[in-house]
Write a protein that holds these residues in place. Structure first.
Motif, PDB file in Angstrom:
ATOM      1  N   GLU A  35      35.020 -30.163  -7.836  1.00 13.50           N
ATOM      2  CA  GLU A  35      33.972 -29.551  -8.662  1.00 13.50           C
ATOM      3  C   GLU A  35      32.697 -29.341  -7.844  1.00 13.50           C
ATOM      4  N   LEU A  36      32.363 -30.346  -7.039  1.00  6.57           N
ATOM      5  CA  LEU A  36      31.163 -30.242  -6.203  1.00  6.57           C
ATOM      6  C   LEU A  36      31.284 -29.088  -5.210  1.00  6.57           C
ATOM      7  N   ALA A  37      32.477 -28.927  -4.640  1.00  7.18           N
ATOM      8  CA  ALA A  37      32.687 -27.845  -3.671  1.00  7.18           C
ATOM      9  C   ALA A  37      32.506 -26.484  -4.351  1.00  7.18           C
ATOM     10  N   LYS A  38      32.997 -26.377  -5.594  1.00 10.64           N
ATOM     11  CA  LYS A  38      32.837 -25.127  -6.337  1.00 10.64           C
ATOM     12  C   LYS A  38      31.365 -24.826  -6.595  1.00 10.64           C
ATOM     13  N   LEU A  39      30.637 -25.860  -7.051  1.00  2.00           N
ATOM     14  CA  LEU A  39      29.201 -25.668  -7.327  1.00  2.00           C
ATOM     15  C   LEU A  39      28.445 -25.308  -6.050  1.00  2.00           C
ATOM     16  N   ASP A  40      28.870 -25.915  -4.952  1.00  5.32           N
ATOM     17  CA  ASP A  40      28.257 -25.652  -3.656  1.00  5.32           C
ATOM     18  C   ASP A  40      28.335 -24.145  -3.350  1.00  5.32           C
ATOM     19  N   ILE A  41      29.519 -23.575  -3.561  1.00  7.47           N
ATOM     20  CA  ILE A  41      29.708 -22.143  -3.291  1.00  7.47           C
ATOM     21  C   ILE A  41      28.797 -21.304  -4.212  1.00  7.47           C
ATOM     22  N   ILE A  42      28.746 -21.702  -5.486  1.00  7.01           N
ATOM     23  CA  ILE A  42      27.908 -20.952  -6.429  1.00  7.01           C
ATOM     24  C   ILE A  42      26.428 -21.037  -6.044  1.00  7.01           C
ATOM     25  N   PHE A  43      26.006 -22.230  -5.618  1.00  9.08           N
ATOM     26  CA  PHE A  43      24.618 -22.432  -5.172  1.00  9.08           C
ATOM     27  C   PHE A  43      24.251 -21.426  -4.077  1.00  9.08           C
ATOM     28  N   HIS A  44      25.109 -21.352  -3.063  1.00  6.10           N
ATOM     29  CA  HIS A  44      24.825 -20.435  -1.949  1.00  6.10           C
ATOM     30  C   HIS A  44      24.915 -18.977  -2.398  1.00  6.10           C
ATOM     31  N   TYR A  45      25.863 -18.705  -3.276  1.00  4.33           N
ATOM     32  CA  TYR A  45      26.025 -17.333  -3.756  1.00  4.33           C
ATOM     33  C   TYR A  45      24.805 -16.871  -4.554  1.00  4.33           C
ATOM     34  N   LYS A  46      24.259 -17.773  -5.362  1.00 10.54           N
ATOM     35  CA  LYS A  46      23.079 -17.430  -6.174  1.00 10.54           C
ATOM     36  C   LYS A  46      21.874 -17.096  -5.286  1.00 10.54           C
ATOM     37  N   ILE A  47      21.765 -17.823  -4.189  1.00  7.72           N
ATOM     38  CA  ILE A  47      20.667 -17.546  -3.255  1.00  7.72           C
ATOM     39  C   ILE A  47      20.856 -16.153  -2.653  1.00  7.72           C
ATOM     40  N   ALA A  48      22.102 -15.850  -2.295  1.00  8.29           N
ATOM     41  CA  ALA A  48      22.375 -14.517  -1.734  1.00  8.29           C
ATOM     42  C   ALA A  48      22.036 -13.428  -2.757  1.00  8.29           C
ATOM     43  N   GLN A  49      22.380 -13.673  -4.020  1.00  4.54           N
ATOM     44  CA  GLN A  49      22.032 -12.701  -5.073  1.00  4.54           C
ATOM     45  C   GLN A  49      20.526 -12.501  -5.157  1.00  4.54           C
ATOM     46  N   ILE A  97      34.038 -35.991   1.010  1.00  7.58           N
ATOM     47  CA  ILE A  97      34.647 -37.240   0.554  1.00  7.58           C
ATOM     48  C   ILE A  97      33.804 -38.454   0.923  1.00  7.58           C
ATOM     49  N   LYS A  98      33.024 -38.347   1.978  1.00 11.65           N
ATOM     50  CA  LYS A  98      32.198 -39.495   2.364  1.00 11.65           C
ATOM     51  C   LYS A  98      30.987 -39.597   1.438  1.00 11.65           C
ATOM     52  N   GLU A  99      30.817 -40.752   0.879  1.00 12.81           N
ATOM     53  CA  GLU A  99      29.782 -40.954  -0.135  1.00 12.81           C
ATOM     54  C   GLU A  99      28.391 -40.608   0.402  1.00 12.81           C
ATOM     55  N   ASP A 105      21.276 -29.701 -11.130  1.00 11.30           N
ATOM     56  CA  ASP A 105      21.312 -30.745 -12.172  1.00 11.30           C
ATOM     57  C   ASP A 105      22.753 -31.108 -12.517  1.00 11.30           C
ATOM     58  N   THR A 106      23.594 -30.077 -12.646  1.00  9.61           N
ATOM     59  CA  THR A 106      25.005 -30.329 -12.963  1.00  9.61           C
ATOM     60  C   THR A 106      25.668 -31.124 -11.840  1.00  9.61           C
ATOM     61  N   ALA A 107      25.368 -30.736 -10.602  1.00 12.84           N
ATOM     62  CA  ALA A 107      25.964 -31.420  -9.450  1.00 12.84           C
ATOM     63  C   ALA A 107      25.569 -32.897  -9.422  1.00 12.84           C
ATOM     64  N   GLU A 108      24.352 -33.157  -9.860  1.00 12.74           N
ATOM     65  CA  GLU A 108      23.818 -34.527  -9.853  1.00 12.74           C
ATOM     66  C   GLU A 108      24.757 -35.489 -10.605  1.00 12.74           C
ATOM     67  N   ASP A 109      25.333 -34.999 -11.710  1.00  9.24           N
ATOM     68  CA  ASP A 109      26.149 -35.872 -12.568  1.00  9.24           C
ATOM     69  C   ASP A 109      27.640 -35.820 -12.229  1.00  9.24           C
ATOM     70  N   LEU A 110      28.005 -35.030 -11.206  1.00 14.41           N
ATOM     71  CA  LEU A 110      29.426 -34.845 -10.902  1.00 14.41           C
ATOM     72  C   LEU A 110      29.891 -35.788  -9.806  1.00 14.41           C
ATOM     73  N   ASP A 111      31.157 -36.106  -9.869  1.00 11.48           N
ATOM     74  CA  ASP A 111      31.705 -36.971  -8.839  1.00 11.48           C
ATOM     75  C   ASP A 111      32.916 -36.341  -8.133  1.00 11.48           C
ATOM     76  N   SER A 112      33.602 -35.426  -8.837  1.00 13.66           N
ATOM     77  CA  SER A 112      34.812 -34.824  -8.277  1.00 13.66           C
ATOM     78  C   SER A 112      34.478 -33.915  -7.106  1.00 13.66           C
ATOM     79  N   GLU A 113      35.140 -34.177  -5.968  1.00 10.91           N
ATOM     80  CA  GLU A 113      34.848 -33.360  -4.775  1.00 10.91           C
ATOM     81  C   GLU A 113      35.131 -31.883  -5.030  1.00 10.91           C
TER      82      GLU A 113
END
Lengths: 233, 233
Positions: A141-155, A186-188, A131-139
């Motif tokens: 920030e998105l890259a950080k959330l991406d890492i957390i997403f994968h990390y949470k699955i591993a947890q 960077i590509k939309e 949900d947070t990623a949905e509203d974000l535009d900064s690459e």
């Protein structure tokens, strides 16, 4: 040439004793060890044997010394694999392509286990990330959330070994091919594709379906890795 | 309290310089480092800074000191993950069940890559292992061949990271559940089942079919792990 046989043996015995206390639970994560002097007295060995043993334990990543505070059993082992993986990388036994392959293998493993074991709370955490990623535009920030997403699955896989490996792999990817990740993001149209892939993974976890989860993760990683490989080569 | 700031920084610079030489290929596996005295002179730093740096590099698993011979860049990194994995185990962040799960994940990964990449020579090597096993009766010998069989597949994956992880996992399984392995092998019908499963894996590799290879490996590991779990619990 004479070598200090006895000394090595004594320090090894000290190491064994500490490992034994750990395995029996008499010593635990975060515990402070007695001072060098106290240990030498209690164990009836020389201080140099104790020092040698402490050095060995530090090399094993079991203890850490804090300036002015003494020696402690480490309390956090999540990053334990980062250094050996970096070493493999540095010594050129491995390369970026192999890291991506390993990530593939590990993440397919974690998502399958996560689909079986993920709790309602964990699902909600992951949902919030998307949900947070949905509203974000900064690459960035998105890259950080991406890492957390994968990390949470591993947890959610509840397997510490898989988590540690993924941690090390992610750090290496960050360190070696961070710019490439940004180039992808960077590509939309890529942003949208990745959001959709993340959602697919989330939904497969929500339905606790390991097979679909594996396929969703494969789709996602194949896409990301292909884009990364283009930039590596 | 005063801490030796400058000293740490100098030794870190020495570490960085050596890592840099490794990454540029000016230093390589097995190379001997100059003596402490020489390094201190060339780098214009104190010998204690050099010693501190060497200690740091030893902790990273990059160098080894040989009594009377000096310091060397290590030449073999295959076992680099065994110690950190043992530490995770010792500190009880992980257990035998997780090790088996990790093995599953890694071996499914290696067999898929091996099916794509295995050479005719490697296939012949594996074939010979199975032929030798056919005529063997000793559980101990069979267990050894079993490990080599799986190791050869990991080698054929041409991914050093996966190989290193499998090495560490196998050593841990050997160390912690060796007897269980023997218990599985001791049953005559199990021996035959495992031989058949190994042959299935071999044939899938021979036909270079990753999907069938993955299924054959899954079948095999599910069987072995189930038997192992019975004994763990």
């Amino acid at each position: 040439m004479f070598t200090p046989i006895k000394n090595t043996t004594v320090s090894e015995k000290v190491v064994e004793q500490i490992k034994d206390m750990l395995s029996k639970g008499n010593l635990n994560k975060g515990d402070r060890l007695p001072s060098e002097r106290q240990m030498a007295e209690t164990l009836e060995v020389s201080r140099s044997s104790v020092r040698e043993a402490l050095r060995e334990l530090e090399m094993m990543g079991l203890i850490e010394s804090r300036q002015g505070e003494g020696n402690f059993i480490k309390s956090n082992f999540e990053d334990i694999l980062f250094e050996p993986f970096s070493t493999i990388f540095l010594i050129k036994e491995s390369n970026a392509k192999e890291i991506l392959e390993l990530r593939n293998v590990i993440e397919k493993g974690t998502v399958v286990l996560a689909a079986e074991r993920i709790t309602a709370d964990e699902l909600e955490d992951i949902r919030k990330i998307l949900d947070t990623a949905e509203d974000l535009d900064s690459e960035e920030e998105l890259a950080k959330l991406d890492i957390i997403f994968h990390y949470k699955i591993a947890q959610a896989s509840k397997n510490f070994l898989l988590q540690s490996i993924l941690n090390a792999v992610s750090s290496l990817i960050e360190a070696s091919i961070k710019d490439i990740r940004k180039n992808i993001m960077i590509k939309e149209e890529h942003k949208e594709i990745i959001k959709k892939q993340h959602l697919d993974i989330y939904e497969s976890l929500e339905s606790h379906n390991p097979k679909i989860a594996e396929r969703a993760m494969s789709n996602h990683l194949d896409f990301v890795n292909n884009e990364m490989k283009k930039s590596i080569i």
